[in-house]
Design a protein around this motif. Structure first.
Motif, PDB file in Angstrom:
ATOM      1  N   VAL A  35      -4.874  -6.889  11.188  1.00 47.98           N
ATOM      2  CA  VAL A  35      -3.826  -6.035  10.102  1.00 47.98           C
ATOM      3  C   VAL A  35      -3.412  -7.110   8.963  1.00 47.98           C
ATOM      4  CG1 VAL A  35      -1.548  -6.852  11.356  1.00 47.98           C
ATOM      5  CG2 VAL A  35      -1.763  -4.552   9.826  1.00 47.98           C
ATOM      6  N   ARG A  36      -3.561  -6.506   7.704  1.00 46.90           N
ATOM      7  CA  ARG A  36      -3.029  -7.377   6.523  1.00 46.90           C
ATOM      8  C   ARG A  36      -1.501  -7.721   6.778  1.00 46.90           C
ATOM      9  NH1 ARG A  36      -5.569  -3.537   1.965  1.00 46.90           N
ATOM     10  NH2 ARG A  36      -7.658  -3.873   2.676  1.00 46.90           N
ATOM     11  N   ALA A  37      -1.286  -9.071   6.660  1.00 48.61           N
ATOM     12  CA  ALA A  37       0.195  -9.587   6.806  1.00 48.61           C
ATOM     13  C   ALA A  37       1.146  -8.752   6.067  1.00 48.61           C
ATOM     14  CB  ALA A  37       0.088 -10.864   6.399  1.00 48.61           C
ATOM     15  N   ASP A  38       1.000  -8.186   5.082  1.00 50.42           N
ATOM     16  CA  ASP A  38       1.925  -7.383   4.211  1.00 50.42           C
ATOM     17  C   ASP A  38       1.857  -5.881   4.754  1.00 50.42           C
ATOM     18  OD1 ASP A  38      -0.556  -6.748   3.097  1.00 50.42           O
ATOM     19  OD2 ASP A  38       0.442  -6.549   1.084  1.00 50.42           O
ATOM     20  N   ARG A  39       1.321  -5.630   5.558  1.00 59.96           N
ATOM     21  CA  ARG A  39       0.970  -3.975   5.800  1.00 59.96           C
ATOM     22  C   ARG A  39       1.344  -3.946   7.596  1.00 59.96           C
ATOM     23  NH1 ARG A  39      -0.966  -0.778   2.172  1.00 59.96           N
ATOM     24  NH2 ARG A  39       0.328   0.282   3.312  1.00 59.96           N
ATOM     25  N   ILE A  40       1.932  -4.906   8.036  1.00 61.32           N
ATOM     26  CA  ILE A  40       2.425  -5.035   9.661  1.00 61.32           C
ATOM     27  C   ILE A  40       3.176  -3.650  10.086  1.00 61.32           C
ATOM     28  CG2 ILE A  40       3.516  -5.902  11.515  1.00 61.32           C
ATOM     29  CD1 ILE A  40       2.207  -8.779  10.589  1.00 61.32           C
ATOM     30  N   GLU A  41       4.117  -3.532   9.116  1.00 61.95           N
ATOM     31  CA  GLU A  41       5.168  -2.596   9.485  1.00 61.95           C
ATOM     32  C   GLU A  41       4.444  -1.166   9.347  1.00 61.95           C
ATOM     33  OE1 GLU A  41       9.106  -0.900   7.374  1.00 61.95           O
ATOM     34  OE2 GLU A  41       9.163  -3.198   7.916  1.00 61.95           O
ATOM     35  N   ALA A  42       3.926  -1.022   8.023  1.00 61.66           N
ATOM     36  CA  ALA A  42       3.319   0.406   7.909  1.00 61.66           C
ATOM     37  C   ALA A  42       2.100   0.641   8.974  1.00 61.66           C
ATOM     38  CB  ALA A  42       2.412   0.182   6.412  1.00 61.66           C
ATOM     39  N   TYR A  43       1.220  -0.324   9.647  1.00 61.89           N
ATOM     40  CA  TYR A  43       0.332  -0.206  10.688  1.00 61.89           C
ATOM     41  C   TYR A  43       0.801   0.306  11.667  1.00 61.89           C
ATOM     42  CZ  TYR A  43      -3.091  -1.366  14.088  1.00 61.89           C
ATOM     43  OH  TYR A  43      -3.967  -1.265  15.203  1.00 61.89           O
ATOM     44  N   GLU A  44       2.205  -0.287  12.022  1.00 62.01           N
ATOM     45  CA  GLU A  44       3.063   0.069  13.485  1.00 62.01           C
ATOM     46  C   GLU A  44       3.739   1.451  13.193  1.00 62.01           C
ATOM     47  OE1 GLU A  44       5.431  -3.135  14.683  1.00 62.01           O
ATOM     48  OE2 GLU A  44       3.952  -4.412  15.237  1.00 62.01           O
ATOM     49  N   ALA A  45       3.922   1.722  12.061  1.00 63.43           N
ATOM     50  CA  ALA A  45       4.264   3.098  11.659  1.00 63.43           C
ATOM     51  C   ALA A  45       3.598   4.102  11.800  1.00 63.43           C
ATOM     52  CB  ALA A  45       5.134   3.159  10.479  1.00 63.43           C
ATOM     53  N   ALA A  46       2.309   3.865  11.383  1.00 65.83           N
ATOM     54  CA  ALA A  46       1.101   4.762  11.529  1.00 65.83           C
ATOM     55  C   ALA A  46       0.624   5.032  12.861  1.00 65.83           C
ATOM     56  CB  ALA A  46      -0.022   4.100  10.926  1.00 65.83           C
ATOM     57  N   VAL A  89     -10.988  14.066  11.184  1.00 66.23           N
ATOM     58  CA  VAL A  89      -9.704  13.803  11.605  1.00 66.23           C
ATOM     59  C   VAL A  89      -9.978  11.780  11.630  1.00 66.23           C
ATOM     60  CG1 VAL A  89      -9.724  13.991  14.076  1.00 66.23           C
ATOM     61  CG2 VAL A  89      -7.451  13.666  12.626  1.00 66.23           C
ATOM     62  N   ASN A  90     -10.955  11.765  12.222  1.00 69.10           N
ATOM     63  CA  ASN A  90     -11.286  10.292  12.501  1.00 69.10           C
ATOM     64  C   ASN A  90     -11.569   9.614  11.073  1.00 69.10           C
ATOM     65  OD1 ASN A  90     -11.498   7.740  14.120  1.00 69.10           O
ATOM     66  ND2 ASN A  90     -13.727   7.955  13.620  1.00 69.10           N
ATOM     67  N   ILE A  91     -12.481  10.381  10.230  1.00 69.48           N
ATOM     68  CA  ILE A  91     -12.712   9.619   8.882  1.00 69.48           C
ATOM     69  C   ILE A  91     -11.433   9.432   8.143  1.00 69.48           C
ATOM     70  CG2 ILE A  91     -13.880  10.323   6.609  1.00 69.48           C
ATOM     71  CD1 ILE A  91     -16.192  11.517   8.561  1.00 69.48           C
ATOM     72  N   ALA A  92     -10.356  10.412   8.316  1.00 70.54           N
ATOM     73  CA  ALA A  92      -9.233  10.251   7.475  1.00 70.54           C
ATOM     74  C   ALA A  92      -8.435   9.159   8.197  1.00 70.54           C
ATOM     75  CB  ALA A  92      -8.561  11.482   7.522  1.00 70.54           C
ATOM     76  N   TRP A  93      -8.347   9.089   9.221  1.00 77.77           N
ATOM     77  CA  TRP A  93      -7.688   8.025  10.081  1.00 77.77           C
ATOM     78  C   TRP A  93      -8.067   6.707   9.588  1.00 77.77           C
ATOM     79  CZ3 TRP A  93      -3.146   7.218  12.125  1.00 77.77           C
ATOM     80  CH2 TRP A  93      -2.962   6.087  13.032  1.00 77.77           C
ATOM     81  N   GLN A  94      -9.279   6.571   9.557  1.00 76.98           N
ATOM     82  CA  GLN A  94     -10.200   5.145   9.330  1.00 76.98           C
ATOM     83  C   GLN A  94      -9.894   4.948   7.787  1.00 76.98           C
ATOM     84  OE1 GLN A  94     -10.916   3.151  11.714  1.00 76.98           O
ATOM     85  NE2 GLN A  94     -10.334   4.925  13.005  1.00 76.98           N
ATOM     86  N   ALA A  95      -9.766   5.774   6.992  1.00 75.71           N
ATOM     87  CA  ALA A  95      -9.462   5.516   5.574  1.00 75.71           C
ATOM     88  C   ALA A  95      -7.933   5.034   5.570  1.00 75.71           C
ATOM     89  CB  ALA A  95      -9.681   6.655   4.775  1.00 75.71           C
ATOM     90  N   ARG A  96      -7.265   5.618   6.067  1.00 78.95           N
ATOM     91  CA  ARG A  96      -5.795   5.303   6.395  1.00 78.95           C
ATOM     92  C   ARG A  96      -5.686   3.816   7.015  1.00 78.95           C
ATOM     93  NH1 ARG A  96      -0.735   8.107   9.404  1.00 78.95           N
ATOM     94  NH2 ARG A  96       0.801   6.874   8.369  1.00 78.95           N
ATOM     95  N   MET A  97      -6.431   3.410   7.828  1.00 78.44           N
ATOM     96  CA  MET A  97      -6.417   2.158   8.571  1.00 78.44           C
ATOM     97  C   MET A  97      -7.337   1.092   7.461  1.00 78.44           C
ATOM     98  SD  MET A  97      -5.035   2.180  11.294  1.00 78.44           S
ATOM     99  CE  MET A  97      -3.686   3.373  10.633  1.00 78.44           C
ATOM    100  N   ALA A  98      -8.126   1.507   6.904  1.00 81.53           N
ATOM    101  CA  ALA A  98      -8.769   0.649   6.020  1.00 81.53           C
ATOM    102  C   ALA A  98      -7.890  -0.072   4.804  1.00 81.53           C
ATOM    103  CB  ALA A  98     -10.188   1.191   5.099  1.00 81.53           C
ATOM    104  N   GLU A  99      -6.781   0.878   4.539  1.00 84.53           N
ATOM    105  CA  GLU A  99      -5.676   0.338   3.509  1.00 84.53           C
ATOM    106  C   GLU A  99      -4.882  -0.831   4.332  1.00 84.53           C
ATOM    107  OE1 GLU A  99      -3.628   3.793   2.371  1.00 84.53           O
ATOM    108  OE2 GLU A  99      -5.330   4.679   1.367  1.00 84.53           O
ATOM    109  N   LEU A 100      -4.841  -0.962   5.639  1.00 87.90           N
ATOM    110  CA  LEU A 100      -3.873  -1.609   6.454  1.00 87.90           C
ATOM    111  C   LEU A 100      -4.316  -2.705   6.881  1.00 87.90           C
ATOM    112  CD1 LEU A 100      -1.858   1.223   8.103  1.00 87.90           C
ATOM    113  CD2 LEU A 100      -1.325   0.149   5.964  1.00 87.90           C
TER     114      LEU A 100
END
Length: 103
Positions: A9-20, A70-81
């Motif tokens: 996970v990107r260091a500045d996106r940990i909170e967003a990753y866990e929230a997701a 739904v997985n493609i959308a999730w992976q796009a979201r994860m790619a940001e994190l």
């Protein structure tokens, strides 16, 4: 079969990753279960993420999810994190961590 994976996970996106992960779409978890997964746990140490999956066939799971909207959308979201993402291509089936020792 058990599969262990390592992502980051990107260091500045940990909170967003866990929230997701507190709101994974039910359609996605249903598809993961339908793909043969009986459990999937993710641990975090700093920015390192360690996944442990129990599934019938990991390559088949990836194939069932790769083109699912739904997985493609999730992976796009994860790619940001993430700095290192989960690979859902056919090559991703070889991305599991090798077993070094078991008790």
């Amino acid at each position: 079969m058990r599969v262990a994976l390592h992502t980051k996970v990107r260091a500045d996106r940990i909170e967003a990753y866990e929230a997701a992960h507190r709101e994974v779409p039910e359609e996605l978890t249903a598809a993961i279960r339908a793909g043969g997964v009986t459990s999937w746990t993710i641990w975090r140490s700093g920015t390192d993420l360690f996944h442990l999956l129990d599934c019938a066939d990991y390559a088949q799971l990836l194939a069932s999810l790769e083109k699912l909207p739904v997985n493609i959308a999730w992976q796009a979201r994860m790619a940001e994190l993430l700095d290192v993402v989960h690979d859902y291509s056919a090559d991703g089936a070889e991305a599991g961590l090798p077993v070094v020792w078991e008790l």
